[in-house]
Structure formats: C-alpha cells, structure tokens
Design a protein around this motif. Structure first.
Motif, PDB file in Angstrom:
ATOM      1  N   GLU A  41      16.518  10.030  22.652  1.00  0.00           N
ATOM      2  CA  GLU A  41      15.640   9.046  23.276  1.00  0.00           C
ATOM      3  C   GLU A  41      14.371   9.710  23.796  1.00  0.00           C
ATOM      4  N   ARG A  42      14.494  10.932  24.288  1.00  0.00           N
ATOM      5  CA  ARG A  42      13.321  11.654  24.765  1.00  0.00           C
ATOM      6  C   ARG A  42      12.365  11.950  23.605  1.00  0.00           C
ATOM      7  N   VAL A  43      12.913  12.293  22.448  1.00  0.00           N
ATOM      8  CA  VAL A  43      12.081  12.527  21.268  1.00  0.00           C
ATOM      9  C   VAL A  43      11.375  11.242  20.861  1.00  0.00           C
ATOM     10  N   ARG A  44      12.098  10.130  20.908  1.00  0.00           N
ATOM     11  CA  ARG A  44      11.495   8.841  20.534  1.00  0.00           C
ATOM     12  C   ARG A  44      10.349   8.473  21.474  1.00  0.00           C
ATOM     13  N   ARG A  45      10.551   8.664  22.771  1.00  0.00           N
ATOM     14  CA  ARG A  45       9.514   8.335  23.753  1.00  0.00           C
ATOM     15  C   ARG A  45       8.278   9.214  23.563  1.00  0.00           C
ATOM     16  N   GLY A 118      10.889  16.793  24.337  1.00  0.00           N
ATOM     17  CA  GLY A 118       9.884  15.748  24.267  1.00  0.00           C
ATOM     18  C   GLY A 118       8.460  16.243  24.232  1.00  0.00           C
ATOM     19  N   GLY A 119       8.244  17.541  24.348  1.00  0.00           N
ATOM     20  CA  GLY A 119       6.894  18.067  24.392  1.00  0.00           C
ATOM     21  C   GLY A 119       6.194  18.133  23.056  1.00  0.00           C
ATOM     22  N   SER A 120       6.957  18.086  21.960  1.00  0.00           N
ATOM     23  CA  SER A 120       6.338  18.264  20.639  1.00  0.00           C
ATOM     24  C   SER A 120       5.707  16.990  20.101  1.00  0.00           C
ATOM     25  N   GLY A 121       6.296  15.847  20.439  1.00  0.00           N
ATOM     26  CA  GLY A 121       5.793  14.589  19.903  1.00  0.00           C
ATOM     27  C   GLY A 121       6.190  14.341  18.463  1.00  0.00           C
ATOM     28  N   ALA A 122       7.135  15.123  17.947  1.00  0.00           N
ATOM     29  CA  ALA A 122       7.592  14.937  16.564  1.00  0.00           C
ATOM     30  C   ALA A 122       8.262  13.581  16.410  1.00  0.00           C
ATOM     31  N   HIS A 123       8.114  12.997  15.234  1.00  0.00           N
ATOM     32  CA  HIS A 123       8.763  11.725  14.966  1.00  0.00           C
ATOM     33  C   HIS A 123      10.283  11.933  14.920  1.00  0.00           C
ATOM     34  N   PRO A 124      11.074  10.949  15.364  1.00  0.00           N
ATOM     35  CA  PRO A 124      12.533  11.086  15.333  1.00  0.00           C
ATOM     36  C   PRO A 124      13.087  11.443  13.955  1.00  0.00           C
ATOM     37  N   ASP A 125      12.419  10.989  12.877  1.00  0.00           N
ATOM     38  CA  ASP A 125      12.894  11.322  11.531  1.00  0.00           C
ATOM     39  C   ASP A 125      12.821  12.823  11.274  1.00  0.00           C
ATOM     40  N   VAL A 126      11.773  13.481  11.766  1.00  0.00           N
ATOM     41  CA  VAL A 126      11.639  14.928  11.617  1.00  0.00           C
ATOM     42  C   VAL A 126      12.750  15.629  12.390  1.00  0.00           C
ATOM     43  N   PHE A 127      12.967  15.195  13.606  1.00  0.00           N
ATOM     44  CA  PHE A 127      14.018  15.752  14.472  1.00  0.00           C
ATOM     45  C   PHE A 127      15.381  15.612  13.813  1.00  0.00           C
ATOM     46  N   ASP A 128      15.685  14.416  13.341  1.00  0.00           N
ATOM     47  CA  ASP A 128      16.989  14.163  12.723  1.00  0.00           C
ATOM     48  C   ASP A 128      17.178  14.966  11.438  1.00  0.00           C
ATOM     49  N   THR A 129      16.120  15.052  10.622  1.00  0.00           N
ATOM     50  CA  THR A 129      16.229  15.796   9.360  1.00  0.00           C
ATOM     51  C   THR A 129      16.479  17.272   9.606  1.00  0.00           C
ATOM     52  N   LEU A 130      15.829  17.832  10.612  1.00  0.00           N
ATOM     53  CA  LEU A 130      16.040  19.238  10.925  1.00  0.00           C
ATOM     54  C   LEU A 130      17.478  19.483  11.371  1.00  0.00           C
ATOM     55  N   ILE A 131      18.039  18.571  12.143  1.00  0.00           N
ATOM     56  CA  ILE A 131      19.447  18.682  12.559  1.00  0.00           C
ATOM     57  C   ILE A 131      20.359  18.599  11.348  1.00  0.00           C
ATOM     58  N   ASP A 317       4.906  23.796  23.069  1.00  0.00           N
ATOM     59  CA  ASP A 317       4.012  23.107  22.123  1.00  0.00           C
ATOM     60  C   ASP A 317       2.589  23.022  22.649  1.00  0.00           C
ATOM     61  N   ASN A 318       1.650  23.113  21.715  1.00  0.00           N
ATOM     62  CA  ASN A 318       0.242  22.862  22.015  1.00  0.00           C
ATOM     63  C   ASN A 318      -0.358  21.980  20.913  1.00  0.00           C
ATOM     64  N   PRO A 319      -0.901  20.800  21.291  1.00  0.00           N
ATOM     65  CA  PRO A 319      -0.875  20.216  22.628  1.00  0.00           C
ATOM     66  C   PRO A 319       0.527  19.732  22.998  1.00  0.00           C
ATOM     67  N   MET A 320       0.793  19.678  24.297  1.00  0.00           N
ATOM     68  CA  MET A 320       2.092  19.253  24.809  1.00  0.00           C
ATOM     69  C   MET A 320       2.054  17.766  25.148  1.00  0.00           C
ATOM     70  N   VAL A 321       3.064  17.053  24.706  1.00  0.00           N
ATOM     71  CA  VAL A 321       3.182  15.639  25.057  1.00  0.00           C
ATOM     72  C   VAL A 321       3.725  15.542  26.483  1.00  0.00           C
ATOM     73  N   SER A 322       3.021  14.804  27.311  1.00  0.00           N
ATOM     74  CA  SER A 322       3.457  14.572  28.687  1.00  0.00           C
ATOM     75  C   SER A 322       3.978  13.149  28.812  1.00  0.00           C
ATOM     76  N   LEU A 323       5.287  13.014  29.024  1.00  0.00           N
ATOM     77  CA  LEU A 323       5.865  11.692  29.221  1.00  0.00           C
ATOM     78  C   LEU A 323       5.400  11.114  30.559  1.00  0.00           C
ATOM     79  N   ARG A 324       5.131  11.992  31.519  1.00  0.00           N
ATOM     80  CA  ARG A 324       4.715  11.533  32.842  1.00  0.00           C
ATOM     81  C   ARG A 324       3.334  10.896  32.815  1.00  0.00           C
ATOM     82  N   SER A 325       2.400  11.549  32.124  1.00  0.00           N
ATOM     83  CA  SER A 325       1.020  11.025  32.113  1.00  0.00           C
ATOM     84  C   SER A 325       0.705  10.222  30.855  1.00  0.00           C
ATOM     85  N   ASP A 326       1.678  10.093  29.966  1.00  0.00           N
ATOM     86  CA  ASP A 326       1.481   9.330  28.723  1.00  0.00           C
ATOM     87  C   ASP A 326       0.270   9.838  27.945  1.00  0.00           C
ATOM     88  N   ASP A 327       0.226  11.172  27.791  1.00  0.00           N
ATOM     89  CA  ASP A 327      -0.932  11.773  27.125  1.00  0.00           C
ATOM     90  C   ASP A 327      -0.525  13.116  26.511  1.00  0.00           C
TER      91      ASP A 327
END
Length: 502
Positions: A41-45, A118-131, A317-327
């Motif tokens: 869920e964190r990856v999705r967000r 959650g810092g990478s911002g990768a799409h869930p499909d990428v995350f799942d495929t790597l697993i 990750d650079n840039p890092m996805v911030s769930l707190r600031s939505d940026d």
C-alpha cells in the motif's frame, strides 16, 4: 553459485525492518520473500504522488527532465515513458565478470526493501515484478564493475533491463535471454511508467546487499578467529591469565569484553584453563593481545553492521517521494559514505587480526626450538616433518591482506564536473573487504593446521577446550576425507570451506 536450501521457508517484509540475517537467508539459502499488504500500500501511495506531481507540471529531476548535465532540459510528455527505458539502456554499461547469484539476489532484495519504504515512487507493477523474479529464481546477469558508489547505477540497470525483457538472466541453471526466462516462468515483461526507470537504478543495491553478506561472514570469522587463536595457545602451552575477565574488564570496550568472554568459553575444560603459569612467564604479544585485537575487530564489524542496516532500511532515492508533503524532493541520500568508510575501517581491523595470526603461525612452526640455538638445531633437524601449508604461504597472504587494507574511498575522480563531482567508491570498499576476508580465512586455516600439527607431536593429546577441540576435530575430519596424497592447496581450501562456509 546456486542458493542452498533455506533455514527459513520464507522471509517476511512487514512492519519490522529487514535484518542482515534475513538478507543472508534470501540471498544465500534461497528463502522466499513475502511482502505484507502494508508495504504494498505504501508503494501504491507513493506511485500516486508521482502521478499527481506530473499534472502540476513542475520540473522534477528524472521525471519530466533529463538527468546529469542535462537536468534542466524538459522532456516532452510523449517521450517520458520512452526515456525511462533509455535510462536503463544508457546505464547498463558495466564491465567485468558476472556477479555471483547470491550477490545478485541480495541486490534485488535491497531494491525491493528500498521501494517498499515509498520513497522511490515506482509503480506497483514494477515492485511486484521484481518480487516475482526473485522468488522464481530469475537472476539477471550483472557485471561486477562500473559503480562509483553514488547509486550503483550500472548494476541496478542490468537488473532493471531484465524486468522489461531485455538483457540476460540465469534461470533453472541456464543462461538465456531475459524474455525467454520471463516466458518460461510465466511472468509478463514489465511496462514502465514515468519515474520507473530511475526508481530501478537509483539505489546502492550492490553496496548494501554485498555489505550485508560480508558482515554476516565477518561475524562468523570473528568467532572462529577466537577459537583458532585459543587452539594455538594450547599448542604452545601458553598462559590463560591474559584472558581473565578481570583483565578484559579493566578496559571495557564492548568488543574486547565479547572477545575475552568467547575465548574463555572456547577454552572451557582445557588443560590450560585457570592455570597461573605456562611454559613461559609471558607469551609473545601475538598471543597476549588476542582479546584486545579481536575485540577491535568486533567493534568495527559492529560499526559496519549498523551502517548496512540503516542503509538497508532507508530510502536512498533521488528524487525522493514524500508521502507527507505529497511531492518529490531532490536530495543526496544516494551517497553511502558511512557505509563505505565503515568497510575501510573494518579492513584495517581485520588486517591486525591477520598480523597476529601470521606471527602465531611462525611461532608454531618453530615450536620447541630453544631460543638462540636456531642454527645448531637446524643442523640436526633441517626441516620438521610437515605436509601442510607453509609459513611462506602465510607470509604471502599477510602481504596481500595489508595491501587490501589500504583506503580506496579517497581515490574517487570527477565523473561529470557539472553534476557528479563526488562519489564514495563504497562498492569497491566492500569488495576489497570481502577479498581480504577470504584471504584471512585462509590464513586462519593455516594457523589451525599448524596448531594441530604441534599438538600431534605431543606423546599424548592434552585436554582441549570445547571451542578449540571443535576446530581440531574439523582439521582431523578434512584430513581423513582428503587423504594423504592431497596437495596442501586442495587440503587448505577444503578445510577453509569446512570451517567458514558450512
């Protein structure tokens, strides 16, 4: 190297951080990785944050701009996806021999753990495929060379290519095109979205993954170094006093306390345990300072463990996805200098352990020869009967170890003066530590053989401590298994694997 059978059926990536022991289980023993819904869920967000950022049309590095010195040039919307594939292709330029399978598995696991924050911002499909690739045993062919320790770009790109059906991989024991491996495993090629290519490569997977494996191996070596040193102490009939709890506690470094305690445990039941005097009033320094030097090794292994654990369970990750600031935030967390420096330090500590071992080997080789009468003794007995590795081999190993202990992280050069003007060479620091570790394993193996040889000269084998006896029994078992006609090289390597890898 094919992963061995796991001690654990599966390793769970959930609320707790990943441990180095879990990395070892997945990488070396082939344990399955299970990921909780919370991590998914964190990856999705995080991926949703990327989508919203694109709509705001603000310039964001690697998302809607190019990278490196072209970072200020915007990418046309219709080219954004294609550029993510280009990022993989342009960075997959590594050199050298392929990394061992266990190292590749460690690297893949590190990237999965990193994405799960959650810092990478990768799409869930990428995350799942790597697993799925990791659990299916599809292992990308990854060249060992090419990273300068500012994200292991070349190695991570080689992994990323395989997700998209490009490059090569090992699957079911054979090397084949990545597309064929994915097809056989029933896994679809991953379709990249904006940020996915950068998310796959913007990580120090090689440095962290191989660092985790190195720390586990170093911790095992620290225990065996104690036991082999104790065996040598018994072989010369040395003094137990320097190992007393009162002595090690007088300078209470945690590493020294742990080393002294383990040495006392190793000598439990030994004929020298509790004895006030040995064959000499005072043994050579290489025997007396084992708790201090082995303790220093433990201190710096602990430093390396802490550095790897923090890197493993953080976002680089650079840039890092911030769930707190939505940026997305530009940053320098890809710079693993603490990790690189920790392995610089630990190599020095390991080298000092090696120096003690080589001196003890020399002492064991000439055990029983009266001081000041070497020349006369050699006239009577030119060479002691001995078929194991020689003191010359030990001396040569020590020379290599000292060279490997030299610093490497300061050797960095400019990669791109307008953008990449500092790097850590962390992967080189870890690689040198692992090479040094192997040499030290061999040196300690030679010491174990020498100590057993000296003990074998006694009319009757004395009572040994529980730890040193286990080493002595391993030497005997390998001697029996390899036979009398085996070369010193084959015998020594067989014993090294028996002591340090089983």
């Amino acid at each position: 190297m094919t992963p061995r059978h796991p001690k654990l059926a599966a390793v769970n990536l959930g609320y707790r951080g990943m441990t180095l022991e879990q990395v070892h289980e997945v990488a070396v023993h082939g344990a399955r990785l299970d990921v909780t819904q919370m991590r998914r869920e964190r990856v999705r967000r995080a991926s949703s944050v990327v989508e919203r950022a694109l709509k705001r049309r603000r310039k964001i590095y690697g998302l809607n701009t190019y990278v490196g010195h072209l970072r200020d040039r915007e990418i046309l919307p219709e080219d954004m996806v294609d550029y993510q594939y280009q990022l993989l292709a342009m960075h997959a330029r590594g050199i050298g021999d392929p990394m061992p399978v266990q190292d590749v598995r460690a690297m893949m696991l590190v990237r999965i753990v990193g994405m799960s924050h959650g810092g990478s911002g990768a799409h869930p499909d990428v995350f799942d495929t790597l697993i799925r690739l990791l659990n299916a045993g599809i292992h990308p062919i990854v060249p060992q060379g090419g990273s300068v320790g500012a994200s292991d770009l070349t190695q991570m790109a080689a992994v990323g290519l395989v997700l998209t059906g490009r490059g090569e991989a090992i699957y079911q024991g054979g090397v084949m095109p990545a597309a064929a491996a994915l097809d056989r495993a029933g896994i679809e090629c991953c379709q990249l979205r904006p940020k996915d290519g950068l998310a796959l490569i913007s990580a120090n997977g090689m440095s962290i993954g191989t660092g985790a494996l190195a720390v586990v191996d170093m911790e095992r070596l620290s225990r065996l170094a104690d036991e082999i040193g104790c065996l040598s102490l018994e072989a010369i009939g040395g003094n137990f006093e320097p190992l007393h709890a009162e002595v090690t506690g007088a300078k209470p470094f945690e590493g020294q306390l742990a080393a002294g305690k383990h040495m006392r445990e190793s000598l439990s039941g030994s004929y020298i345990e509790g004895r006030r005097e040995g064959a000499s009033v005072q043994d050579p320094v290489s025997f007396r300072v084992m708790p201090q030097v082995h303790g220093a090794m433990r201190e710096y292994i602990a430093f390396a463990r802490n550095a790897v654990e923090i890197e493993l369970n953080s976002s680089g990750d650079n840039p890092m996805v911030s769930l707190r600031s939505d940026d997305l935030i530009s940053n320098g967390n890809f710079d693993p200098l603490v990790l690189g420096l920790s392995f610089e330090s630990v190599r020095l500590a390991l080298a000092h352990v090696a120096m003690l071992s080589e001196r003890r080997i020399n002492r064991l080789r000439f055990h029983g020869i009266p001081a000041g009468r070497m020349a006369a003794w050699r006239l009577r007995f030119p060479f002691r009967p001995y078929a194991g590795p020689s003191v010359h081999s030990a001396s040569a190993l020590l020379a290599e170890i000292k060279h490997l202990a030299n610093p490497v992280t300061l050797a960095t050069t400019l990669v791109n003066p307008d953008a990449e003007d500092h790097s850590t060479l962390a992967p080189q620091s870890v690689t040198l530590a692992r090479t040094l570790l192997h040499r030290l394993q061999t040196l300690l193996t030679i010491e174990a053989v020498m100590a057993c040889d000296v003990l074998g000269d006694a009319p009757e084998l004395p009572i040994l401590g529980v730890g040193s006896l286990a080493v002595c029994e391993a030497v005997g078992n390998v001697t029996t298994a390899t036979g009398e006609d085996t070369s010193a090289a084959v015998f020594c390597e067989a014993l090294r694997k028996r002591l340090f890898e089983t």
